[in-house]
Design an enzyme around this catalytic site. Structure first.
Site: not given
Length: 260
Positions: A151, A169
């Protein structure tokens, strides 16, 4: 004595290879048609023509640090801690000179600050040792940095280097499942779906649009459907309104505001 009939080739195949006729696994899909996807992201593009990430940074190095620090923390909380830190340490060399103990002092208001301070020093050292103090431009290299996962790497690739990615997220994970845009159990599953279904012309800004939509409209505790510009298209069983909010450009983002 009756002669036994020879087994058909199909019967033989089933017996010798019982798994050959098993249906192939299907890839997870969105609940929306191509036309609906085009319209969803067209509206987001009108609402926020130039969406921005809300983590404050001054260069790719401080962005990597900020995103690594943001795990299990809010952007507002990270910004509050890093404003002073980045004034004195905006390069790997300066961060190493500062040292782990002083880094801890700057970020002690952030959750897991002890381990994060250790990672900041370690990733700074690796940048100096292995990458000539420059932040690498590939996901494969970025994830070798301590404290940097997929991420974080995707955020850096997008925000620092302009490469279209999908940084999944908690907001995107929630929205992907809640509105059936990209149903998946893991961030990787959701990333794979979104990268396949989002119209190419909207892909670069898509992760910011989805994050901001989840942060300010499709909130975790109670989605504010009356403020949603895609309420008529949304397929969430939780939605409370079918009438889309007026499609107007939102005011510029204010990065020091408190967030959910």
């Amino acid at each position: 004595m009756t002669e036994a009939k020879p087994k058909s080739s199909t019967q033989t195949l089933k017996k010798s290879n019982p798994g050959t006729r098993r249906k192939p696994a299907t890839r997870r899909r969105t609940a929306y048609s191509k036309a609906e996807l085009e319209e969803i992201f067209r509206r987001f593009s009108i609402q926020r023509p130039e969406p921005k990430g809300e983590l404050e940074h001054v260069n790719p190095f401080t962005l990597v640090v900020a995103v690594a620090l943001s795990a299990q923390a809010t952007d507002a909380g990270v910004n509050k801690a890093t404003r002073a830190l980045f004034k004195v340490a905006d390069t790997p060399e300066k961060m190493l000179a500062l040292g782990e103990e002083k880094v801890r002092d700057y970020i002690k208001t952030i959750g897991l600050y002890r381990n994060k301070a250790k990672n900041v020093i370690a990733l700074s050292q690796k940048l100096v040792d292995d990458f000539g103090s420059e932040v690498p431009r590939t996901r494969e290299e970025l994830v070798t940095l301590p404290g940097v996962g997929r991420k974080t790497a995707n955020v850096v690739l997008s925000m620092a280097f302009g490469i279209p990615t999908m940084a999944v997220d908690t907001h995107i994970l929630r929205i992907g499942n809640r509105i059936k845009l990209a149903p998946g159990k893991t961030p990787d599953e959701i990333e794979d779906i979104l990268m396949r279904i989002i119209p190419e012309q909207y892909l670069f800004h898509a992760h910011h649009w989805l994050i901001l939509h989840g942060r300010y409209c499709c909130k975790a505790r109670r989605p504010e459907c009356e403020r949603c510009v895609i309420a008529d298209i949304c397929k969430s069983p939780e939605k409370t309104c079918d009438i889309p909010a007026p499609l107007v450009e939102l005011p510029p983002q204010i990065f020091n505001a408190s967030e959910e």
